[in-house]
Design an enzyme around this catalytic site. Structure first.
Site, PDB file in Angstrom:
ATOM      1  N   ASN A   1      -0.031  -3.859  -6.553  1.00 61.04           N
ATOM      2  CA  ASN A   1      -0.654  -2.746  -5.921  1.00 61.04           C
ATOM      3  C   ASN A   1      -0.769  -1.698  -6.499  1.00 61.04           C
ATOM      4  OD1 ASN A   1      -2.120  -1.212  -3.679  1.00 61.04           O
ATOM      5  ND2 ASN A   1      -1.360  -3.115  -2.066  1.00 61.04           N
TER       6      ASN A   1
ATOM      7  N   CYS B   1       5.373   2.605 -39.483  1.00 60.99           N
ATOM      8  CA  CYS B   1       5.279   2.525 -37.674  1.00 60.99           C
ATOM      9  C   CYS B   1       3.900   2.249 -37.220  1.00 60.99           C
ATOM     10  CB  CYS B   1       5.643   4.113 -37.590  1.00 60.99           C
ATOM     11  SG  CYS B   1       4.363   5.456 -37.949  1.00 60.99           S
TER      12      CYS B   1
ATOM     13  N   CYS C   1       0.889  -1.148  -0.003  1.00 61.84           N
ATOM     14  CA  CYS C   1       0.114  -0.128   0.018  1.00 61.84           C
ATOM     15  C   CYS C   1       0.894   1.184  -0.071  1.00 61.84           C
ATOM     16  CB  CYS C   1      -0.969   0.154   1.248  1.00 61.84           C
ATOM     17  SG  CYS C   1      -1.869   1.478   1.211  1.00 61.84           S
TER      18      CYS C   1
ATOM     19  N   CYS D   1     -13.179   4.032 -45.695  1.00 60.97           N
ATOM     20  CA  CYS D   1     -12.605   5.283 -45.457  1.00 60.97           C
ATOM     21  C   CYS D   1     -13.765   6.393 -45.390  1.00 60.97           C
ATOM     22  CB  CYS D   1     -11.527   5.706 -46.293  1.00 60.97           C
ATOM     23  SG  CYS D   1     -11.050   7.301 -46.117  1.00 60.97           S
TER      24      CYS D   1
ATOM     25  N   CYS E   1      -5.640  10.282 -40.230  1.00 62.63           N
ATOM     26  CA  CYS E   1      -4.270   9.297 -40.614  1.00 62.63           C
ATOM     27  C   CYS E   1      -3.188  10.507 -41.266  1.00 62.63           C
ATOM     28  CB  CYS E   1      -4.488   8.439 -41.551  1.00 62.63           C
ATOM     29  SG  CYS E   1      -5.361   8.856 -43.110  1.00 62.63           S
TER      30      CYS E   1
ATOM     31  N   CYS F   1      -6.819   5.963 -37.004  1.00 61.01           N
ATOM     32  CA  CYS F   1      -7.995   5.839 -37.780  1.00 61.01           C
ATOM     33  C   CYS F   1      -9.152   5.170 -36.856  1.00 61.01           C
ATOM     34  CB  CYS F   1      -7.907   4.742 -38.881  1.00 61.01           C
ATOM     35  SG  CYS F   1      -9.411   4.584 -39.946  1.00 61.01           S
TER      36      CYS F   1
HETATM   37  C1  LIG Z   1      -9.841   2.051  -2.952  1.00 56.70           C
HETATM   38  C2  LIG Z   1      -8.991   1.151  -2.839  1.00 56.70           C
HETATM   39  C3  LIG Z   1      -8.489   0.330  -1.705  1.00 56.70           C
HETATM   40  C4  LIG Z   1      -7.661  -0.443  -1.625  1.00 56.70           C
HETATM   41  N1  LIG Z   1      -7.183  -1.200  -0.668  1.00 56.70           N
HETATM   42  C5  LIG Z   1      -6.155  -2.362  -0.303  1.00 56.70           C
HETATM   43  C6  LIG Z   1      -5.901  -2.998   0.646  1.00 56.70           C
HETATM   44  O1  LIG Z   1      -6.385  -2.628   1.667  1.00 56.70           O
HETATM   45  N2  LIG Z   1      -5.107  -3.791   0.408  1.00 56.70           N
HETATM   46  C7  LIG Z   1      -4.334  -4.092  -0.640  1.00 56.70           C
HETATM   47  O2  LIG Z   1      -3.516  -4.968  -0.476  1.00 56.70           O
HETATM   48  N3  LIG Z   1      -4.676  -3.654  -1.875  1.00 56.70           N
HETATM   49  C8  LIG Z   1      -5.589  -2.602  -1.722  1.00 56.70           C
HETATM   50  N4  LIG Z   1      -5.924  -1.864  -2.815  1.00 56.70           N
HETATM   51  C9  LIG Z   1      -5.251  -2.267  -4.171  1.00 56.70           C
HETATM   52  C10 LIG Z   1      -6.075  -3.274  -5.239  1.00 56.70           C
HETATM   53  O3  LIG Z   1      -6.372  -4.457  -4.161  1.00 56.70           O
HETATM   54  C11 LIG Z   1      -5.245  -3.528  -6.297  1.00 56.70           C
HETATM   55  O4  LIG Z   1      -4.083  -4.025  -6.025  1.00 56.70           O
HETATM   56  C12 LIG Z   1      -4.971  -2.421  -7.150  1.00 56.70           C
HETATM   57  O5  LIG Z   1      -6.170  -1.349  -7.067  1.00 56.70           O
HETATM   58  C13 LIG Z   1      -4.641  -2.653  -8.649  1.00 56.70           C
HETATM   59  O6  LIG Z   1      -6.206  -3.371  -9.241  1.00 56.70           O
HETATM   60  P1  LIG Z   1      -7.503  -2.624  -9.925  1.00 56.70           P
HETATM   61  O7  LIG Z   1      -6.868  -1.858 -10.976  1.00 56.70           O
HETATM   62  O8  LIG Z   1      -8.113  -3.851 -10.319  1.00 56.70           O
HETATM   63  O9  LIG Z   1      -7.985  -2.008  -9.009  1.00 56.70           O
HETATM   64  C14 LIG Z   1      -6.896  -0.824  -2.807  1.00 56.70           C
HETATM   65  C15 LIG Z   1      -7.294  -0.161  -4.074  1.00 56.70           C
HETATM   66  C16 LIG Z   1      -8.170   0.719  -4.227  1.00 56.70           C
HETATM   67  C17 LIG Z   1      -8.686   1.330  -5.532  1.00 56.70           C
HETATM   68  S1  SF4 Z   2      -8.053   8.063 -40.702  1.00 59.43           S
HETATM   69 FE1  SF4 Z   2      -9.211   6.132 -41.658  1.00 59.43          FE
HETATM   70  S2  SF4 Z   2     -11.104   7.073 -42.402  1.00 59.43           S
HETATM   71 FE2  SF4 Z   2      -9.786   8.778 -41.570  1.00 59.43          FE
HETATM   72  S3  SF4 Z   2      -9.003   9.441 -43.880  1.00 59.43           S
HETATM   73 FE3  SF4 Z   2      -7.470   8.067 -42.847  1.00 59.43          FE
HETATM   74  S4  SF4 Z   2      -8.117   5.977 -43.912  1.00 59.43           S
HETATM   75 FE4  SF4 Z   2      -9.973   7.532 -43.945  1.00 59.43          FE
HETATM   76  S1  SF4 Z   3       2.816   3.552 -41.057  1.00 62.98           S
HETATM   77 FE1  SF4 Z   3       3.508   5.390 -40.075  1.00 62.98          FE
HETATM   78  S2  SF4 Z   3       4.871   6.501 -41.787  1.00 62.98           S
HETATM   79 FE2  SF4 Z   3       3.613   4.875 -42.839  1.00 62.98          FE
HETATM   80  S3  SF4 Z   3       1.835   6.061 -43.516  1.00 62.98           S
HETATM   81 FE3  SF4 Z   3       1.321   5.167 -41.528  1.00 62.98          FE
HETATM   82  S4  SF4 Z   3       1.827   6.858 -39.855  1.00 62.98           S
HETATM   83 FE4  SF4 Z   3       2.866   7.239 -41.791  1.00 62.98          FE
END
Ligand SMILES: Cc1cc2nc3c(=O)[nH]c(=O)nc-3n(C[C@H](O)[C@H](O)[C@H](O)COP(=O)(O)O)c2cc1C
Ligand code: SF4
Ligand code: SF4
Length: 422
Positions: free
Chosen positions: A202, A382, A138, A345, A351, A389
């Site tokens: 956590n 890339c 925690c 499209c 894009c 899109c």
């Molecule tokens: C409000 C809240 C209270 C929590 N209390 C505890 C706790 O008492 N003990 C614990 O081990 N983890 C606690 N956690 C962490 C959660 O168990 C978990 O590890 C973390 O939130 C990630 O999972 P999630 O994205 O599903 O919430 C808490 C989390 C939240 C959001």
């Molecule tokens: S992002 Fe997708 S829908 Fe938008 S112009 Fe480019 S190809 Fe067409």
């Molecule tokens: S793959 Fe990357 S470089 Fe090629 S068209 Fe798409 S965004 Fe441009």
């Protein structure tokens, strides 16, 4: 309609009817509340962390990160461990186990010294728990002798895990903090001290938002705020990264993993299983949507197994781990050039803008016809355009082009066979 797949799996030597558990948090504070969850289909829980004394909490204690119109991209909480005393929690756990003998009642515990850890281990074991989870993680405890300050220190993790193991016959899982560079170090310390499992993650230390009126972080507590734990779907990538590293750590072979962090859907859960988890735990999405999301998880996982011809969940555990490799081992010999489906499209131009402003100016734009054209000689493959899109499958991965002199007797088909694209 739900299929009838058997989703059961052993976790730490305990048979679980499915891999879906609630993680320790306010979604499992007491017996009445947890009964509703177990009736909804959760196989088990990790009870809200039990300490020697109940906590003194602040109000308010939650904040969310919102993106455009999507709330709960991420969630911040400033809550500590249980507000109930040890004696009160022991009563709740006894009631729960008596009512649900076949469900798995894990209990999270946290002490501030060896004596407290030993007392908690003995009392919770006697109350009828099936397994213990040690909260070394925690990030917002008001005592530095507890929580993630302990979890960042492998010597303390070893010492407290050993005390617990010496004071219980139950399987022990150590819950790790992501507020650390190498999670393997405390995980290994816990394993050496006798923990049979590692759970992660956590919450992540965070400031989600600054209140522009009060000039402080959110939530605002009488004009101030604190750094505290971030959870929800936004943290899933961080959790999957740590799970991968734990799963790939040879010295941790034999430790069973429980995956936590941002799980909302059955697909999220399967991702953790494919990377090596035998158990998954959920909090934030239950705080947002309620316990019933487990029905979709059970149905989705059943269908997935059916589709793949998988009869036992064991067959899925860890099968993707080998496909995550170091950056220096990735094949960098080719570019994968995309193509545009002009029937799909809608001419939005996203894009073109993204490729021009954020990549390699490899899309030409006809402003009369609102038609983009990929300039293959400038494209580096890339795939920013595919990610930006808004139309599904409008831009897709198409042609394999080898970099000069790097084909090495392979064909484009050889590479295409290896490609797994969403
Ligand atoms: C409000 C809240 C209270 C929590 N209390 C505890 C706790 O008492 N003990 C614990 O081990 N983890 C606690 N956690 C962490 C959660 O168990 C978990 O590890 C973390 O939130 C990630 O999972 P999630 O994205 O599903 O919430 C808490 C989390 C939240 C959001
Ligand atoms: S992002 Fe997708 S829908 Fe938008 S112009 Fe480019 S190809 Fe067409
Ligand atoms: S793959 Fe990357 S470089 Fe090629 S068209 Fe798409 S965004 Fe441009």
């Amino acid at each position: 309609m739900a299929t009838k797949k058997d989703l059961s799996i052993d976790f730490l030597g305990v048979r679980c009817e499915n891999p879906f558990f609630l993680s320790s948090s306010p979604v499992c504070n007491n017996a009445e509340q947890i009964s509703k969850a177990l009736d909804a289909g959760w196989a088990g829980i990790f009870y809200k962390t039990v300490g020697i004394n109940g906590m003194d909490e602040c109000s308010p204690r939650f904040d969310i990160l919102t993106k455009e119109t999507t709330p709960w991209v991420g969630f911040k909480n400033m809550e500590q461990i249980s507000e109930l005393s040890l004696a009160e929690n022991v009563e709740e756990i006894k009631q729960l186990k008596a009512k649900y003998p076949t469900k798995v009642i894990g209990v999270s515990i946290m002490g501030s010294n060896e004596e407290e850890w030993a007392t908690l281990a003995r009392e919770v074991t006697a109350a009828g728990a099936d397994m213990l989870e040690l909260n070394f993680s925690c990030p917002q405890m008001t005592s530095h002798a507890m929580g993630s300050d302990v979890g960042q220190n492998p010597d303390l993790v070893y010492k407290y895990t050993k005390v617990v193991v010496d004071n219980t016959h139950l399987p022990v899982v150590a819950k790790m903090t992501p507020n650390i560079g190498k999670m393997e170090e405390p995980a290994l310390a816990a394993a050496r001290a006798g923990a049979k499992g590692i759970s992660a993650i956590n919450t992540i230390k965070s400031i989600t938002n600054i209140d522009l009126d009060n000039l402080t972080g959110k939530p605002v507590v009488n004009g101030k705020s604190s750094i505290s734990g971030y959870s929800g779907n936004a943290v899933k990538p961080v959790a999957l990264r740590f799970i991968t590293q734990l799963a790939q750590c040879e010295e941790l072979e034999g430790e069973q993993l429980s995956g936590i962090g941002g799980i909302e859907t059955w697909q999220d859960a399967v991702e953790f299983i494919l990377l090596g988890c035998r158990n998954v735990q959920v909090t934030t999405s239950v705080m947002q949507y309620g316990y019933r999301i487990v029905e979709d998880m059970i149905n989705g996982l059943s269908h997935f197994m059916e589709e793949r011809g998988v009869d036992s969940l064991d067959e899925l555990v860890g099968i993707a781990t080998k496909n995550v490799i170091p950056a220096e081992e990735l094949d960098r010999s080719f570019q994968l050039i995309p193509k545009i489906d002009y029937d799909k499209c809608i001419g939005c131009g996203r894009c073109f803008i993204s490729c021009f402003d954020g990549s390699h100016q490899a899309i030409a734009w006809d402003s009369d016809t609102r038609k983009p054209t990929i300039l293959e000689d400038k494209c580096v493959g890339c795939h920013l355009c595919i990610n930006v899109c808004p139309v599904t499958d409008c831009i897709t991965s198409d042609k394999v082009v080898f970099k000069e002199g790097r084909q090495n007797n392979r064909t484009a088909e050889d590479i295409a066979q290896q490609l797994v694209y969403q």
